[in-house]
Design an enzyme around this catalytic site. Structure first.
Site, short mmCIF file in Angstrom:
data_model
loop_
_atom_site.label_atom_id
_atom_site.label_comp_id
_atom_site.label_asym_id
_atom_site.label_seq_id
_atom_site.Cartn_x
_atom_site.Cartn_y
_atom_site.Cartn_z
N PRO A 259 5.81 22.67 11.73
CA PRO A 259 5.54 21.34 12.17
C PRO A 259 4.32 20.96 13.58
O PRO A 259 4.48 19.51 13.62
CB PRO A 259 6.77 20.55 12.32
CG PRO A 259 7.74 21.65 12.82
CD PRO A 259 7.50 22.80 12.21
N GLU B 231 15.77 27.46 13.30
CA GLU B 231 14.99 26.82 14.31
C GLU B 231 13.42 27.07 15.86
O GLU B 231 13.65 25.97 16.00
CB GLU B 231 16.48 27.03 15.72
CG GLU B 231 17.84 26.38 14.67
CD GLU B 231 17.52 25.20 14.64
OE1 GLU B 231 16.90 23.80 15.25
OE2 GLU B 231 18.44 24.64 13.65
N ARG C 58 -6.55 24.80 -7.01
CA ARG C 58 -7.23 24.08 -7.71
C ARG C 58 -8.90 23.52 -7.23
O ARG C 58 -9.57 23.72 -8.03
CB ARG C 58 -6.38 22.91 -7.57
CG ARG C 58 -6.41 21.82 -6.17
CD ARG C 58 -5.09 20.62 -6.46
NE ARG C 58 -5.65 19.91 -7.98
CZ ARG C 58 -6.56 18.65 -7.14
NH1 ARG C 58 -7.48 19.19 -5.77
NH2 ARG C 58 -7.49 18.17 -8.60
N ASP D 157 -11.91 13.16 -7.26
CA ASP D 157 -10.75 13.71 -6.12
C ASP D 157 -10.18 12.56 -4.94
O ASP D 157 -10.97 11.72 -4.69
CB ASP D 157 -10.29 14.68 -5.40
CG ASP D 157 -9.56 15.54 -5.71
OD1 ASP D 157 -9.11 16.03 -7.29
OD2 ASP D 157 -9.49 17.01 -5.78
N1 ADE Z 1 8.22 24.03 8.53
C1 ADE Z 1 8.81 23.19 9.29
N2 ADE Z 1 8.71 21.00 9.01
C2 ADE Z 1 7.50 21.95 8.69
C3 ADE Z 1 6.20 20.84 8.72
N3 ADE Z 1 6.13 20.00 8.17
N4 ADE Z 1 4.86 21.93 8.01
C4 ADE Z 1 4.72 23.26 7.83
N5 ADE Z 1 5.57 23.85 8.47
C5 ADE Z 1 7.10 23.25 8.70
#
Ligand code: ADE
Length: 242
Positions: free
Chosen positions: A86, A114, A151, A165
């Protein structure tokens, strides 16, 4: 394109890539998918791949050694190493295009629990996120990357299907319709039934601009529209102000 996916959940990846367009792309040898079980690359007993974090804190952290072992097992000098996280750069259509064109082998490490030992980043070329929310693991993110890149690879879907697209030229796609012509008093726009190709083309370009204006006006800010498109946009803006 070859993808090597390093994961704690091989079955999750396997079930998705064995369906639909990705399955066909594998059968047509446009792509190859290697699924690597991280537990096969640990030297710790009981297939251990994660542990408590130093300094205290909740949750298990992915260890550096099994991940580096797994990378070294599939790396070549043509590989791009991606870590799902994330904290990464947010994925978008331009990145999908870039990776589909510039690389022949993408290694994707699915993050989990975590987090991961920070030293893993020393072995990674790109940390990528699919959005500002936290998943339980990186498998869904890795499938998003594989799907959106695949794709765009020649011979996977008809190239006309992705030339217009959404996000192409920073515009969303135009609305489309199929049978029936009339559903509960709502009809398909007549121009689409007219067979007049120039008018249909114009109608669709207007549809792209209207859709983008209504749903994602932020995209228009980055857009260099041609004169005709600007006229449509200005009409829409004026209509909104009235
Ligand atoms: N792992 C946990 N959350 C994620 C996200 N938003 N994007 C990519 N990998 C992740």
């Amino acid at each position: 394109m070859k993808y090597s996916i390093i994961t704690l959940f091989p079955n999750l990846i396997n079930s998705y890539v064995n369906e639909s367009i990705i399955k066909r792309a594998i059968q047509k040898e446009r792509i190859e998918i290697e699924i690597i079980d991280l537990r096969d690359h640990t030297n710790y007993s009981h297939n251990q791949v994660d542990d408590y974090q130093f300094g205290g804190g909740k949750g298990m952290v992915l260890m550096v050694e099994p991940v580096v072992n797994a990378i070294e097992n599939c790396w070549t000098n043509e590989s791009l190493i991606v870590l799902t996280s994330p904290q990464g750069k947010t994925w978008n259509q331009n990145l999908a295009k870039k990776l589909s064109k510039e690389y022949k082998h993408i290694i994707i490490i699915c993050g989990h629990y975590e987090g991961f030992d920070e030293r893993i980043l020393d072995y990674v070329d790109m940390e990528l996120s699919i959005g500002d929310y936290v998943l339980t693991g990186g498998e869904l993110a890795s499938l998003v990357f594989i799907d959106s890149i695949t794709r765009l690879i020649d011979g996977v879907i008809q190239s006309e299907s992705h030339q217009n697209d959404s996000f192409e030229n920073n515009l969303l796609d135009h609305p489309v319709y199929t049978k029936p012509v009339n559903f509960r008093n709502k009809s398909v726009p007549e121009v689409l039934l007219s067979g007049h190709h120039a008018n249909i083309k114009k109608f669709r370009q207007e549809g792209r601009i209207i859709n983008t204006f209504n749903k994602r006006p932020d995209l228009l800010k980055e857009n260099k529209l041609c004169k005709e498109d600007l006229e449509i946009l200005n009409k829409l803006k004026n209509r909104k102000e009235e």
